[in-house]
Design an enzyme around this catalytic site. Structure first.
Site, PDB file in Angstrom:
ATOM      1  N   GLY A   1     -15.312  -2.578   5.550  1.00 59.22           N
ATOM      2  CA  GLY A   1     -15.670  -3.791   6.423  1.00 59.22           C
ATOM      3  C   GLY A   1     -14.962  -4.007   6.673  1.00 59.22           C
ATOM      4  O   GLY A   1     -13.694  -3.476   6.795  1.00 59.22           O
TER       5      GLY A   1
ATOM      6  N   LYS B   1     -16.488  -7.172 -16.833  1.00 62.15           N
ATOM      7  CA  LYS B   1     -17.206  -7.880 -17.821  1.00 62.15           C
ATOM      8  C   LYS B   1     -15.909  -6.350 -18.972  1.00 62.15           C
ATOM      9  O   LYS B   1     -15.445  -6.848 -20.011  1.00 62.15           O
ATOM     10  CB  LYS B   1     -18.526  -8.206 -18.212  1.00 62.15           C
ATOM     11  CG  LYS B   1     -18.604  -8.373 -19.656  1.00 62.15           C
ATOM     12  CD  LYS B   1     -20.034  -9.139 -20.372  1.00 62.15           C
ATOM     13  CE  LYS B   1     -20.041  -7.929 -21.300  1.00 62.15           C
ATOM     14  NZ  LYS B   1     -21.941  -8.216 -20.820  1.00 62.15           N
TER      15      LYS B   1
ATOM     16  N   TYR C   1     -29.150 -13.724   3.421  1.00 65.48           N
ATOM     17  CA  TYR C   1     -27.854 -13.491   3.089  1.00 65.48           C
ATOM     18  C   TYR C   1     -27.419 -14.760   2.735  1.00 65.48           C
ATOM     19  O   TYR C   1     -27.382 -14.514   1.380  1.00 65.48           O
ATOM     20  CB  TYR C   1     -27.320 -13.251   4.955  1.00 65.48           C
ATOM     21  CG  TYR C   1     -25.738 -13.435   4.559  1.00 65.48           C
ATOM     22  CD1 TYR C   1     -24.875 -12.511   3.966  1.00 65.48           C
ATOM     23  CD2 TYR C   1     -25.172 -14.845   5.246  1.00 65.48           C
ATOM     24  CE1 TYR C   1     -23.319 -12.260   4.250  1.00 65.48           C
ATOM     25  CE2 TYR C   1     -23.672 -14.170   5.043  1.00 65.48           C
ATOM     26  CZ  TYR C   1     -23.122 -12.926   4.332  1.00 65.48           C
ATOM     27  OH  TYR C   1     -21.750 -13.373   4.708  1.00 65.48           O
TER      28      TYR C   1
END
Ligand code: UDP
Length: 313
Positions: free
Chosen positions: A11, A106, A146
């Site tokens: 992006g 994690k 959003y």
């Protein structure tokens, strides 16, 4: 060598981050499902020995081989037009995608950096916006998909930090522009540049008195990199406080492109924030960061880039 995963790496911001991190000597794994990202943004990196690309939708289980030192979670449609076209995907990537990316952080013991947004402040009642402002968001409006996804993502990142001891960073990104933006992403900067360069009317939504504060992409990416290397787990605003009205902005672009385009006033989209300006005191103190590129210089570079790379006559 440090290894980084960038979700949404094809992006606008993700690909600018890929460039910076490769230049800094990291091994970069770029992941993108390409619904709003573009292979053009990373084409120049394909074949680089420190770069790999995985086409994957991060709302599904993420598998990455080997160690990871950092995960930068940038996957999401990010322009109002995009997230209104992909409302469910936007909610899914902010929730399920963030969950998958945090789960990966994690197990890999990686630092997790979330791309959050000034949209968490909604249509703000406090000006300029400081990180301790909780915001004014309409959960069921068109932008809610959003705004709420990003608010949830912040909450989830914090839960992983508190309960699983994941080391997190949260950047709240304000309006940014520059190379690798899509010409048709519907945001004000590409729209006005395209309209002025092609002699089409400049579409101002509402009366143009709403304000925004625009940051050039190299400054923003530099701020994010400094945050990534810091120890700050609470949200940090990164943006340029140079605030102006959309009408003033249209006039500035018209001047810089020497355009004769007329101004065409269109209806204001629902829940369009009236004002927006980052308070960057925290970034300045903590990261010794502030923007260096002036709005005019950034726009000149961006207009040149659009002319060359998006082939506007
Ligand atoms: N806007 C406009 N004309 C356009 C596109 C956007 O007047 O062709 C306005 C929009 O209504 C908003 C501001 O410009 O007030 C910034 O819009 P953008 O879509 O870039 O991002 P936002 O800051 O709203 O997320």
């Amino acid at each position: 060598m440090k290894r980084i995963l960038i979700t949404g790496g094809a992006g606008f911001l993700g690909s600018n981050l890929c460039d910076l991190l490769i230049a800094k000597g990291y091994y970069v794994i770029c992941m993108d499902n390409l619904i709003t990202g573009s292979p053009d943004n990373i084409a120049h990196l394909i074949g680089h020995k420190n770069f790999s690309f995985i086409q994957h939708d991060v709302t599904n289980y993420i598998y990455v081989e080997g160690k990871l030192d950092y995960i930068l979670h940038f996957a999401s449609p990010a322009s109002p037009i995009d997230y209104m076209e992909f409302p469910i995907q936007t909610l899914k990537v902010g929730s399920l995608g963030t969950h998958k990316a945090l789960g990966l952080a994690k197990i890999k013991k990686a630092v997790f950096l979330l791309a959050s947004t000034s949209e968490v402040y909604g249509d703000p009642l406090i000006h300029p916006q400081k990180e301790n402002y909780w915001g004014n968001v309409n959960p069921i409006g068109p932008r809610g998909v959003y705004d709420e996804a990003k608010r949830f993502a912040e909450a989830l990142a914090f839960a992983y930090h508190r309960y699983h001891d994941v080391d997190i960073r949260i950047v709240r990104i304000f309006n940014t522009f520059g190379p690798h933006m899509r010409l048709n992403d519907g945001r004000v900067v590409p729209n006005f540049i395209y309209q002025t360069l092609t002699g089409k009317p400049i579409t101002i939504f509402g009366d143009g008195t709403q304000t925004r504060s625009f940051c050039y992409v190299s400054d923003l990416i530099d701020g994010i990199y400094k945050l990534m290397l810091s120890k700050e787990t609470e949200p940090v605003n990164i943006g340029n406080p140079a605030e102006m009205t959309i009408l003033e902005f249209a006039k500035l672009i018209k001047k810089l492109t020497q355009s004769k385009s007329k101004i065409d006033f269109k209806p204001l989209p629902v829940d369009d924030p009236r004002i927006r300006q980052p308070d960057i005191t925290k970034a300045n103190k903590l990261l010794k960061w502030k923007p260096k590129v002036s709005l005019e210089d950034g726009l000149i570079k961006t207009i040149q880039w659009f002319k060359k790379n998006r082939k506007i006559k």
